[in-house]
Design a protein around this motif. Structure first.
Motif, PDB file in Angstrom:
ATOM      1  N   LEU A 296       0.860  10.898 -30.046  1.00  0.00           N
ATOM      2  CA  LEU A 296       0.907  12.140 -29.560  1.00  0.00           C
ATOM      3  C   LEU A 296       0.476  12.301 -28.068  1.00  0.00           C
ATOM      4  N   PHE A 297       1.224  13.077 -27.302  1.00  0.00           N
ATOM      5  CA  PHE A 297       0.770  13.532 -25.806  1.00  0.00           C
ATOM      6  C   PHE A 297      -0.568  14.382 -25.945  1.00  0.00           C
ATOM      7  N   ASP A 298      -1.028  14.398 -24.662  1.00  0.00           N
ATOM      8  CA  ASP A 298      -2.361  15.350 -24.840  1.00  0.00           C
ATOM      9  C   ASP A 298      -1.834  16.680 -25.011  1.00  0.00           C
TER      10      ASP A 298
ATOM     11  N   GLN B 283       5.199  19.409 -26.050  1.00  0.00           N
ATOM     12  CA  GLN B 283       6.026  18.062 -25.923  1.00  0.00           C
ATOM     13  C   GLN B 283       6.789  17.950 -27.259  1.00  0.00           C
ATOM     14  N   ASN B 284       7.938  17.681 -27.495  1.00  0.00           N
ATOM     15  CA  ASN B 284       8.597  17.645 -28.857  1.00  0.00           C
ATOM     16  C   ASN B 284       9.551  16.367 -28.613  1.00  0.00           C
ATOM     17  N   GLU B 285       9.640  15.474 -27.628  1.00  0.00           N
ATOM     18  CA  GLU B 285      10.517  14.446 -27.505  1.00  0.00           C
ATOM     19  C   GLU B 285       9.591  13.054 -27.451  1.00  0.00           C
ATOM     20  N   TYR B 286       9.928  12.133 -28.421  1.00  0.00           N
ATOM     21  CA  TYR B 286       9.242  10.773 -28.070  1.00  0.00           C
ATOM     22  C   TYR B 286      10.156   9.567 -28.369  1.00  0.00           C
ATOM     23  N   LYS B 287       9.844   8.525 -27.500  1.00  0.00           N
ATOM     24  CA  LYS B 287      10.551   7.469 -27.229  1.00  0.00           C
ATOM     25  C   LYS B 287      10.209   6.364 -28.546  1.00  0.00           C
ATOM     26  N   ILE B 288      11.387   5.957 -29.403  1.00  0.00           N
ATOM     27  CA  ILE B 288      11.162   5.026 -30.541  1.00  0.00           C
ATOM     28  C   ILE B 288      11.077   3.791 -29.908  1.00  0.00           C
ATOM     29  N   VAL B 289       9.994   2.916 -30.363  1.00  0.00           N
ATOM     30  CA  VAL B 289       9.663   1.756 -30.038  1.00  0.00           C
ATOM     31  C   VAL B 289       9.852   0.662 -31.012  1.00  0.00           C
ATOM     32  N   GLY B 290      10.343   1.029 -32.213  1.00  0.00           N
ATOM     33  CA  GLY B 290      10.116   0.183 -33.449  1.00  0.00           C
ATOM     34  C   GLY B 290      10.162   0.764 -34.755  1.00  0.00           C
TER      35      GLY B 290
ATOM     36  N   HIS C 175       1.121  -1.164 -31.262  1.00  0.00           N
ATOM     37  CA  HIS C 175       0.192  -0.295 -30.646  1.00  0.00           C
ATOM     38  C   HIS C 175       0.894   0.588 -29.580  1.00  0.00           C
ATOM     39  N   LEU C 176       0.786   1.890 -30.104  1.00  0.00           N
ATOM     40  CA  LEU C 176       1.819   2.975 -29.555  1.00  0.00           C
ATOM     41  C   LEU C 176       0.820   3.543 -28.196  1.00  0.00           C
ATOM     42  N   LYS C 177       1.825   3.771 -27.259  1.00  0.00           N
ATOM     43  CA  LYS C 177       1.378   4.584 -26.063  1.00  0.00           C
ATOM     44  C   LYS C 177       1.345   6.105 -26.187  1.00  0.00           C
ATOM     45  N   LYS C 178       0.861   6.979 -25.663  1.00  0.00           N
ATOM     46  CA  LYS C 178       1.293   8.333 -25.787  1.00  0.00           C
ATOM     47  C   LYS C 178       2.615   8.561 -25.385  1.00  0.00           C
ATOM     48  N   GLY C 179       3.356   9.411 -26.290  1.00  0.00           N
ATOM     49  CA  GLY C 179       4.754   9.622 -26.073  1.00  0.00           C
ATOM     50  C   GLY C 179       5.601   8.775 -26.723  1.00  0.00           C
ATOM     51  N   GLU C 180       5.120   7.676 -27.691  1.00  0.00           N
ATOM     52  CA  GLU C 180       5.975   6.832 -28.334  1.00  0.00           C
ATOM     53  C   GLU C 180       5.933   7.022 -29.933  1.00  0.00           C
ATOM     54  N   ALA C 181       6.828   6.489 -30.440  1.00  0.00           N
ATOM     55  CA  ALA C 181       7.188   6.570 -31.712  1.00  0.00           C
ATOM     56  C   ALA C 181       7.475   5.540 -32.559  1.00  0.00           C
ATOM     57  N   VAL C 182       7.202   5.459 -33.748  1.00  0.00           N
ATOM     58  CA  VAL C 182       8.175   4.170 -34.648  1.00  0.00           C
ATOM     59  C   VAL C 182       8.865   4.895 -35.751  1.00  0.00           C
TER      60      VAL C 182
END
Length: 396
Positions: free
Chosen positions: A59-61, A66-73, A84-91
């Motif tokens: 989650l973002f701080d 914020q309701n949009e997240y980038k998919i990384v896997g 190991h996700l960063k803020k704003g990332e999703a799986v």
């Protein structure tokens, strides 16, 4: 001759509790009681686990804005790779999959939309949603199941999920059934005049199987004293509980009671003031419990459910050793002919009960239609329509 109530209390007092334990694979442990508590060898679940198909978010701080997240896997059940996700990332994550420590919450896929590898969340976001936390069901080293828990299919599944496939249980009794009578022949043979097909032992086996007792041996004996004596002696030496069908009354060729006396079986009661099943015997010799059951089949089954059931369940370690009883509203009247307790074959339905036609010690067809017994104590002579009667529910 004693009352039904005194006979039941005698059974509760003198019937034996099984003391031997045995290891059983879970597939064969159904219906047994655990001889010891089960301590969880692992956490369950053993990791944070996704409760549904969806998206795991870091989650973002200011995640409420914020309701949009980038998919990384993507993670599916059984995958050992983690992220190991960063803020704003999703799986993308599927039901049963391990949840990375960097995932704060999971949003079910029905509450999202996907475009150009970006997932848009269409509901209010909150922490740890749809995540089964590690150890949520049971934590490693704690009691997963208490001693004397009855093993059932859900418990089998639960223990397998803990990696357990064998349990120590209270051993059930070994049971011998002795069928007596010159007139009895096996099915498949042609009946001669005066002969009948033997059914009581088969009926008792079925009743025992229905209660999950399987260690059973059958013995057949003619109306002969020496044979009766020898068969009973052998059965007492081999079994924890012996059920003798027929030959317990006082007829010229009823040899069971005489044999039991010669064997010095400790008689705890013989003959109960009831209908059907008056000539029932209960005694003990060398830790073996012996029941002399009446030969008429409906009487045999009535005595089995009223008395033998108690001895079986107590031996197996159960707490509730009698069949369940309820109060029910009677839909037809009945008057007894004698001052004795009666068990009436009946049909129970949602709080009301009907006495079936053709009551009698030999009426198995009536018993086959029954799902309950009405118990009328010896001090009550007549029951009327809309009276409340005591009802014993049968294990169908």
């Amino acid at each position: 001759m004693i009352s039904v109530e005194n006979a039941i209390q005698t059974l509760k007092k003198y019937s034996k509790i099984g003391t031997n334990f045995v290891d059983k694979t879970l597939e064969k442990a159904n219906g047994y009681l655990l001889a010891e508590a089960i301590i969880a060898p692992i956490d369950l679940p053993p990791f944070n686990q996704s409760a549904m198909d969806g998206y795991g978010l870091c989650l973002f701080d200011d995640y409420k804005n914020q309701n949009e997240y980038k998919i990384v896997g993507e993670i599916k059940a059984g995958d050992t790779k983690t992220y190991h996700l960063k803020k704003g990332e999703a799986v993308r994550i599927l039901t049963g999959a391990a949840v990375p420590s960097s995932v704060d919450t999971i949003i079910m896929q029905e509450k999202t939309s996907l475009h150009n590898n970006v997932v848009t969340i269409q509901e209010e976001i909150s922490f740890q949603k749809n995540i089964r936390l590690k150890g949520e069901q049971v934590k490693k080293g704690t009691i997963a199941l208490e001693k004397r828990t009855v093993v059932n299919p859900a418990i089998v599944g639960f223990l397998y999920s803990l990696g357990i496939d064998t349990v120590k249980v209270i051993q059930k009794p070994s049971i011998g059934i002795i069928s007596t009578g010159n007139e009895l022949i096996e099915t498949g043979k042609t009946l001669a005049y005066g002969e009948i097909y033997e059914s009581n032992s088969k009926m008792l086996i079925s009743a025992l199987y229905n209660l999950k007792f399987y260690d059973i041996n059958i013995y057949k004996v003619k109306d002969d004293y020496d044979g009766t004596l020898s068969t009973i002696t052998s059965s007492i030496n081999k079994h924890d509980i012996v059920l003798i069908s027929g030959g317990i009354s006082v007829g010229k060729y009823d040899f069971v009671f005489k044999a039991l006396q010669e064997l010095n079986v400790n008689e705890l009661f013989y003959k109960v003031n009831q209908k059907p099943g008056k000539p029932i015997f209960y005694g003990v010799k060398n830790e073996t419990q012996i029941f002399g059951l009446p030969g008429n089949p409906a009487a045999t089954l009535t005595c089995f459910y009223t008395y033998v059931h108690i001895a079986l369940q107590k031996f197996a370690g159960k707490i509730n050793i009698e069949l369940p009883r309820k109060k029910a509203i009677l839909s037809n009247a009945y008057t007894k002919k004698r001052q004795r307790s009666e068990f009436l074959m009946a049909k129970y339905n949602q709080g009301t009960i009907k006495i079936l036609d053709q009551q009698g010690a030999a009426m198995l067809q009536t018993f086959a239609a029954a799902n309950a017994l009405i118990y009328i104590p010896e001090n009550i002579n007549t029951v009327e329509i809309n009276d409340t009667v005591e009802t014993i529910l049968l294990p169908l």
